[in-house]
Design a protein around this motif. Structure first.
Motif, short mmCIF file in Angstrom:
data_model
loop_
_atom_site.label_atom_id
_atom_site.label_comp_id
_atom_site.label_asym_id
_atom_site.label_seq_id
_atom_site.Cartn_x
_atom_site.Cartn_y
_atom_site.Cartn_z
N PRO A 157 0.83 -1.22 0.00
CA PRO A 157 0.00 0.00 0.00
C PRO A 157 0.85 1.25 0.00
N GLN B 224 0.17 4.26 1.56
CA GLN B 224 0.23 4.90 2.86
C GLN B 224 -0.64 4.14 3.85
N GLY B 225 -0.56 4.59 5.12
CA GLY B 225 -1.42 4.03 6.16
C GLY B 225 -0.73 2.97 7.00
N PHE B 226 -1.42 2.59 8.06
CA PHE B 226 -0.90 1.57 8.98
C PHE B 226 -2.04 0.67 9.41
N VAL B 227 -1.78 -0.63 9.41
CA VAL B 227 -2.74 -1.63 9.87
C VAL B 227 -2.15 -2.33 11.08
N ARG C 252 2.41 -5.89 5.35
CA ARG C 252 2.39 -5.12 4.11
C ARG C 252 2.41 -3.62 4.38
N SER C 253 1.75 -3.19 5.44
CA SER C 253 1.70 -1.76 5.74
C SER C 253 2.99 -1.22 6.35
N ILE D 139 1.42 7.62 8.62
CA ILE D 139 1.27 6.67 9.72
C ILE D 139 0.86 7.44 10.97
#
Length: 316
Positions: A163, A165-168, A179-180, A263
């Motif tokens: 991905p 951007q972002g955070f899981v 993956r994040s 993030i």
């Protein structure tokens, strides 16, 4: 060893006191008025002054510091000026992404840098050595956000492997979490690994020139045995030192990396708080980072005795 640990812990008290005073004064001397930010562009001067009185910003600096430090002694980091949420709760809510990013970056850096540094030392003054050091110099010279954008372009936009951007969180599944966090930790870890690789190479070259290493080779031990069982342990102290000191590099890198990859961690919280002139949040996060840095350096100092018994006996 217990006496040494006790002395090192006592040394942390004046350092922590200096950091708290420095952070408080630095923010108060910085341009900008939190009350004006909260009131908005169309606020009247009396509205801004009312907010300043409510927040205690109208008090002299020394009274503000006494009030803030009194709460700090009790474990109260204050309340966010902008959101009204206790700073400690904000830090806890943003802690997971930052910890995951920092730990993953350290793991990547150590796994990449230490073997490369050892190989460069063993193959000293060869094309392999020059190639490793060229990569290390380039890696340490390029800003982390440049590496981040390159990785985003290649692995997210062009090849669609990760991905953008972002955070899981890990509670939502290990694969989505992995993956994040991969691209952000690679961006920060590669910068960090460049520094560790250079120190590892220098330390290993010094150790490999010692008499006991030549004696081990003369007795018929292979290069792998000499490097792994004799040289690595004696070269570990400078390597562990730079890993500990590199935490300061991670702190600065986390702020930039979290902004690049969107993030929601402590680094992003610092950026948002600076823009909002949210003094309590900035102070709380900086003090938290400082405490982590001091604790890690204490752990590094204590670990010296595990790698070099001479230091353990001397400290006792």
């Amino acid at each position: 060893m217990i006496g040494y640990i006790t002395r090192r812990i006592l040394y942390l008290i004046p350092v922590a006191l200096f950091v708290s005073v420095f952070v408080f004064l630095m923010l108060r001397m910085a341009p900008g008025d939190p009350a004006a930010v909260i009131a908005g562009n169309n606020a009247m001067p009396k509205d801004i002054e009312r907010i300043r009185v409510k927040l205690g910003l109208d008090l002299p600096i020394h009274r503000q510091f006494i009030k803030w430090s009194g709460g700090l002694i009790k474990g109260d980091l204050g309340t966010s000026i902008y959101s009204g949420v206790p700073v400690s709760k904000l830090i806890i809510s943003k802690l997971e992404p930052t910890c995951c990013l920092a730990v993953a970056s350290i793991i990547i850096a150590v796994l990449v840098a230490v073997p490369l540094g050892v190989i460069a030392a063993v193959k000293s003054k060869t094309m392999i050595d020059y190639g490793v050091m060229l990569v290390a110099v380039l890696g340490f010279s390029v800003p982390v956000f440049i590496i981040g954008y390159i990785l985003i372009y290649l692995f997210a936009l062009k090849w669609h492997l990760f991905p953008v951007q972002g955070f899981v969180g890990i509670r939502h599944g290990f694969v989505p979490f992995l993956r994040s966090i991969t691209l952000p930790s690679l961006s920060l870890g590669l910068i960090y690994s460049a520094l560790i690789a250079r120190i590892t190479r220098a330390s290993m070259i010094e150790v490999l020139s010692e008499d006991y290493v030549r004696t081990a080779k003369a007795k018929g031990l292979g290069n792998i045995a000499v490097v792994c069982h004799h040289a690595m342990k004696n070269a570990a102290v400078p390597i562990v030192t730079i890993i500990g000191l590199g935490v300061a590099l991670l702190v600065g890198g986390v702020v930039v990396t979290e902004s690049v990859f969107n993030i929601p961690g402590l680094g992003r919280l610092v950026v948002d708080s600076v823009l909002a002139r949210d003094y309590p949040v900035i102070q709380g996060v900086v003090l938290f980072f400082s405490a982590v840095f001091l604790i890690i350096n204490l752990a590094v100092d204590i670990s010296y005795g595990l790698f070099d018994p001479r230091l353990r006996y001397r400290n006792d």
